[in-house]
Design a protein around this motif. Structure first.
Motif, short mmCIF file in Angstrom:
data_model
loop_
_atom_site.label_atom_id
_atom_site.label_comp_id
_atom_site.label_asym_id
_atom_site.label_seq_id
_atom_site.Cartn_x
_atom_site.Cartn_y
_atom_site.Cartn_z
N HIS A 156 -19.88 -0.10 -8.39
CA HIS A 156 -18.89 -0.37 -7.34
C HIS A 156 -19.23 -1.61 -6.52
O HIS A 156 -18.35 -2.45 -6.26
N TYR A 182 -13.11 -2.48 -15.35
CA TYR A 182 -13.66 -1.52 -14.38
C TYR A 182 -12.54 -0.87 -13.57
O TYR A 182 -12.45 0.36 -13.45
N LEU A 183 -11.65 -1.70 -12.99
CA LEU A 183 -10.54 -1.18 -12.19
C LEU A 183 -9.57 -0.38 -13.05
O LEU A 183 -9.06 0.67 -12.63
N TRP A 214 -8.61 -0.04 -6.41
CA TRP A 214 -9.07 -1.22 -5.65
C TRP A 214 -9.67 -0.79 -4.32
O TRP A 214 -10.76 -1.23 -3.95
N VAL A 262 -13.06 0.95 -4.70
CA VAL A 262 -14.17 0.01 -4.92
C VAL A 262 -14.54 -0.68 -3.62
O VAL A 262 -15.72 -0.83 -3.28
N ARG A 263 -13.54 -1.10 -2.86
CA ARG A 263 -13.79 -1.80 -1.60
C ARG A 263 -14.54 -0.91 -0.59
O ARG A 263 -15.35 -1.36 0.19
N THR A 272 -16.45 2.73 -16.71
CA THR A 272 -15.38 3.58 -16.19
C THR A 272 -14.37 3.90 -17.28
O THR A 272 -14.38 3.31 -18.35
N ALA A 294 -18.40 -4.81 -8.46
CA ALA A 294 -16.96 -5.06 -8.54
C ALA A 294 -16.41 -5.49 -7.18
O ALA A 294 -15.59 -6.42 -7.10
N ALA A 295 -16.86 -4.83 -6.11
CA ALA A 295 -16.38 -5.18 -4.78
C ALA A 295 -16.73 -6.62 -4.42
O ALA A 295 -15.94 -7.34 -3.80
#
Length: 476
Positions: free
Chosen positions: A218, A442-443, A470, A473-474, A405, A221-222
């Protein structure tokens, strides 16, 4: 970032470390970590029934020393060797001294089973004697694999005998305790599906050079996700051009546009047949229609017979990133792609990759890392190889990302079209081809889980779940 290293690299690092340590110290470190994880998995150690499946190498030694630690805490520990004449002598002595026992047969009941049959050097599947022990693992027992589930190839994730509809023989672990570094086979299907939850135990290895593969988490990706600012406009956020859809497959264009819009693009420009454009506008009136300025192209989803080199020629001639998927992959000109100065991202599934490489699909499925690297080198492009484990390789093959994922329910019509649009939006936002491919996968995988909820999912549901993924992840 989870980083995975090849068996050769891990072995070399182990040898270097062992040369500086007292004899047996490295195995004791591994056994201590293994025993600690096993203890946490048991409601209580005292009185627990623990079975060790013991192979002939150091993997079996790790299991025996860990079993000795559990036995000293009051667990009833039984070791079942695959070959009683070739058991690790030090480990066996430690187990017996701690009150453990040896049996020729797997007990019918156990709270926890430790798989110490085959280590990371195993190749070609389980031998019959080891396979027979695996088949006798008691139902209901928690299974813990030592370093890697026995029967899984550490470098590829391959399980001998595994194919579509046929399960190969390998341990199916609930937990894998791996030492020093992740191994690619723990990240790549079918091995990844046999590993369960993976715990990494640091034993002090110094691993040189780039990893064989890496997997986003995470935080990674973030860090890569684009975020608009107060000065952003649609062009600063990125405009994606979509060349997709046909009279036969109009939905592919709709889904690619959906993926791009839900993937953070400032605007999406659709270029295609008028009838398909009408279908796109009916669903997404925000879409721009016709040629114009773009920061990236997506070409190929649902083009059908209209796909091919001619459709690709104009986008590829422009100095912006291009994502090529599905029907756009037919007849690719390797020399033309290698000559490009802007990034190219190819997103084939195994069948399309096999056609591009001129090999059987089974060869691609059996060696996904190698296939992605070969494709990337041949075409001078970043390759996102879709499938049970999605693999993203840079053109040089030095950077390979494995996507952690997803859900099996994502194997549904149109899911790949959404992924293409999402990847295109990230390219338009300025991400590199490797980062765009890895973050998109990933998303997409997270959105698939959200949309599925454990049941069937439709592709448009995956697109609609992208903002949820989204935000997840954020938020970390």
């Amino acid at each position: 970032m989870r980083t995975a290293y090849s068996v050769e690299t891990v072995r070399a690092a182990e040898r270097e470390l062992m040369a500086r340590l007292p004899e047996g110290a490295l195995m004791q470190r591994a056994a201590a970590g293994l025993a600690a994880v096993c203890a946490r998995l048991l409601p209580r150690v005292y009185g627990a029934r623990v079975v060790l499946l013991v192979g002939t190498g150091d993997n079996g030694g790790d299991a025996l020393y860990a079993g000795a630690r559990l036995a000293r805490r009051g667990a009833g520990v039984t070791a079942v060797p695959v070959d009683p004449a070739r058991v690790h002598p030090g480990g066996l002595a430690a187990l017996l001294a701690a009150g453990g026992r040896v049996d020729a047969a797997v007990p019918p009941r156990a709270d926890l089973v430790v798989d110490g049959l085959v280590g990371i050097g195993g190749r070609g599947g389980l031998r019959p004697a080891a396979a027979a022990l695996v088949e006798r693992i008691p139902a209901g027992a928690v299974v813990v694999a030592v370093d890697l589930p026995s029967g899984v190839d550490a470098d590829t994730g391959e399980v001998a005998g595994e194919s579509a509809g046929t399960a190969g023989t390998a341990v199916r672990a609930d937990v894998t305790v791996t030492f020093g570094a992740y191994k690619p086979g723990l990240l790549i299907a079918p091995g990844a599906s046999r590993a369960g939850v993976v715990h990494l135990v640091d034993i002090g290895l110094e691993l040189p050079g780039p990893p064989e593969a890496e997997a986003l988490q995470h935080a990674d990706a973030a860090r890569l996700l684009p975020e608009p600012t107060e000065t952003s406009d649609k062009y600063r956020r990125g405009v994606v051009g979509i060349v997709a859809g046909s009279a036969r497959y109009p939905g592919a264009a709709v889904l690619a546009v959906a993926g791009a819009l839900r993937g953070g693009a400032g605007a999406v420009r659709y270029v295609g047949p008028a009838a398909v454009a009408e279908a796109v506008l009916a669903r997404y009136p925000e879409t721009l229609i016709g040629p114009g300025r773009v920061q990236a192209w997506v070409v190929g989803p649902g083009l059908g017979d209209e796909g091919g080199p001619e459709v690709l020629s104009k986008p590829l001639s422009q100095p912006v990133p291009v994502l090529v998927d599905a029907d756009g992959l037919r007849g690719l000109d390797a020399a033309a792609l290698r000559a490009r100065t802007a990034p190219t991202l190819l997103t084939p599934h195994a069948g399309e990759a096999a056609a591009l490489l001129g090999v059987a699909r089974e060869e691609v499925e059996a060696g996904r890392l190698a296939a992605a690297r070969r494709l990337a080198a041949r075409y001078g492009a970043t390759v996102l190889l879709k499938g049970s484990t999605t693999v993203v390789s840079s053109p040089s093959g030095e950077t390979v990302r494995v996507n952690p994922t997803g859900t099996a329910w994502l194997a549904t019509a149109g899911s790949g079209d959404v992924l293409s649009g999402l990847g295109g939006s990230l390219l338009a936002a300025g991400l590199s081809a490797v980062d765009a491919g890895a973050v998109a996968a990933y998303l997409h995988g997270l959105a698939g889980r959200v949309a599925s909820g454990g049941g069937p999912v439709l592709a448009h549901g995956v697109a609609e779940a992208l903002p949820v993924a989204w935000r997840d992840v954020r938020s970390g």
